[in-house]
Design an enzyme around this catalytic site. Structure first.
Site, mmCIF file in Angstrom:
data_model
loop_
_atom_site.group_PDB
_atom_site.id
_atom_site.type_symbol
_atom_site.label_atom_id
_atom_site.label_comp_id
_atom_site.label_asym_id
_atom_site.label_seq_id
_atom_site.Cartn_x
_atom_site.Cartn_y
_atom_site.Cartn_z
ATOM 1 N N THR A 150 1.966 12.078 63.128
ATOM 2 C CA THR A 150 2.167 13.001 64.242
ATOM 3 C C THR A 150 3.111 12.352 65.251
ATOM 4 O O THR A 150 3.779 11.361 64.927
ATOM 5 C CB THR A 150 0.811 13.399 64.870
ATOM 6 O OG1 THR A 150 1.021 14.430 65.840
ATOM 7 C CG2 THR A 150 0.133 12.224 65.566
ATOM 8 N N ASN A 151 3.199 12.877 66.460
ATOM 9 C CA ASN A 151 4.037 12.254 67.494
ATOM 10 C C ASN A 151 3.357 12.378 68.849
ATOM 11 O O ASN A 151 2.271 12.943 68.960
ATOM 12 C CB ASN A 151 5.440 12.879 67.497
ATOM 13 C CG ASN A 151 5.388 14.368 67.773
ATOM 14 O OD1 ASN A 151 4.893 14.800 68.805
ATOM 15 N ND2 ASN A 151 5.894 15.159 66.828
ATOM 16 N N ALA A 152 4.015 11.857 69.874
ATOM 17 C CA ALA A 152 3.354 11.689 71.182
ATOM 18 C C ALA A 152 3.407 12.922 72.078
ATOM 19 O O ALA A 152 2.995 12.857 73.229
ATOM 20 C CB ALA A 152 3.982 10.505 71.910
#
Ligand SMILES: Cc1cc2nc3c(=O)[nH]c(=O)nc-3n(C[C@H](O)[C@H](O)[C@H](O)COP(=O)(O)O)c2cc1C
Length: 418
Positions: A210-212
């Site tokens: 995933t990402n931030a």
């Protein structure tokens, strides 16, 4: 902003018992200088910090302090019946809690219960107070009810510690006031599709890439568009954020699910705002079971590209205005211009992603608004909810000259769940 931007606007400035109460004096002067007619109301604690006479002289009006005053009778009703806005600055933890709970045991808290006008609250308190779970819940309740609660700023606090709790800067409070007072229904008739948050690509049954992205920017845009009268669908990747009032949320996990959810609603939309940080890669061979530690051979994870949602929707567009976001760490304008053209966008919002003040996860953002047929506009750092209004202003100015086409129903088979 014109010199008398608040000419004729009636504002009730509520001052509560924070050490930052002295800053309300300068705020009052600025409001008056911008043309507002300001009545000040103070809690009894606030009068411990600044004498009411100061506000009385600068506002040119008696300061409202007591619910059971000799005159006017019913001060809580008189003060708010003609008000355009209630501004609470500074707002104590106590005041936020009372407002969220609907308590009305003094003049200021009774104003909140008695009013129908918009309320903006600028909290100020010690960092530990701001971090209290009870206060976080109250703040969330207030925001869900449409009250604009600004984020306090980080920096040195009265306690001598450094933390998050300082009264937001005066220009931030003023921007919030202008934005709230400008609350027009100027997006009414528009059908806005917003994507937000990260995507999540499974590696196996429990692990994922995933990402931030926090989703805050997209949620702020959905909230702003709904408040300005638009019909809004929010297609959201996994976030902990509650859906904004009057917005229909569809929750998705993967880039594929997001592509499908947006595709199904694209024909309906007049404006698409793609704030989601859609993952660019996903594992090529995800496992439906949990891969055991000893089964991992050390082979690098094989990745493949996810669909380019914006590119694909851009190819299908008929009447829609397309707004994209670019998270850039270098050559902001050159890279932004390339993306604007490649994806055939109408407006691009460029975020800086490097440094402590990265756009990801933060409450505020420093962005450049880049309309296709206009010059790039760098904006100062501001809370995402205020930036959302500026983005909508830009879209409106550059892309929404004609009224939207006849209202369409959402596509068949799509049920609305608020
Ligand atoms: C010196 C001093 C400074 C204070 N500063 C703050 C503050 O910045 N924020 C806050 O929420 N409470 C602060 N408090 C506590 C509030 O004054 C207290 O909770 C009070 O009951 C708030 O009343 P009000 O919300 O009716 O104004 C402070 C108290 C003292 C004695």
């Amino acid at each position: 902003m014109s010199e008398k931007a608040l000419q004729g606007k009636r504002i009730v400035l509520c001052v509560t018992g924070s050490i930052a109460a002295y800053k309300a004096v300068s705020l009052l002067r600025t409001l008056v200088e911008e043309g507002a007619e300001v009545s000040v109301a103070m809690t009894s604690s606030a009068t411990q910090f600044v004498a009411p006479l100061t506000f009385e002289v600068l506002s040119g009006r008696p300061v409202l302090q007591r619910l059971f005053a000799d005159s006017p009778p019913l001060p809580h009703l008189r003060a708010t019946e003609e008000a355009d806005l209630i501004l609470v600055a500074p707002a104590t933890a106590n005041c936020l809690a009372k407002c969220a709970l609907g308590l009305a045991d003094d003049l200021v808290s009774t104003l909140f219960v008695a009013t129908r006008c918009p309320i903006v609250m600028a909290p100020a308190m010690d960092g530990d107070m701001w971090d209290q779970p009870a206060l976080a819940a109250h703040t969330q309740t207030l925001r869900e009810r449409g009250i604009m609660v600004l984020e306090p700023e980080e920096g040195p606090l009265a306690s001598g510690l450094v933390g998050k709790g300082r009264l937001p800067a005066e220009h931030v409070i003023m921007e919030a006031v202008r934005s709230r007072l400008a609350l027009r229904r100027d997006w009414s008739g528009q059908r806005v599709l917003v994507s937000a948050g990260p995507t999540r690509e499974p590696i196996d049954a429990v692990r994922f890439i995933t990402n931030a992205s926090s989703g805050k920017m997209g949620y702020a845009i959905a909230d702003a568009a709904a408040q300005r009268g638009a019909d809004v669908w929010l297609v959201s990747g996994p976030t902990a954020l509650p859906p904004p009032a009057n917005v229909t949320r569809v929750s998705v996990l993967t880039a594929d699910e997001m592509a499908h959810a947006l595709d199904a609603r694209f024909a309906w939309a007049t404006v698409l705002v793609m704030t989601a940080a859609v993952g660019d890669f996903r594992p090529r061979y995800p496992s439906s079971a949990k891969v055991k530690k000893h089964e991992w051979t050390g082979e690098p994870l094989a990745l493949e590209r996810t669909p380019d949602i914006l590119q694909s929707l851009s190819g299908k567009r008929t009447h829609q205005v397309l707004v994209g976001f670019a998270a850039e760490s270098e050559d902001l304008l050159a890279n932004g211009r390339k993306k604007l053209q490649q994806k055939n966008l109408d407006v691009l919002v460029i975020n800086k992603i490097t440094g402590a003040q990265s756009a990801f996860g933060n409450e505020s953002n420093e962005a450049i608004l880049f309309p296709r047929h206009g010059t790039p506009m760098p904006l100062e750092r501001m809370p995402k909810r205020l930036l959302a209004d500026r983005i909508l202003d830009t879209i409106k100015e550059h892309c929404l000259s004609s009224p939207p086409s006849r209202v369409q129903q959402p596509p068949e088979g799509i049920r609305r769940i608020r």
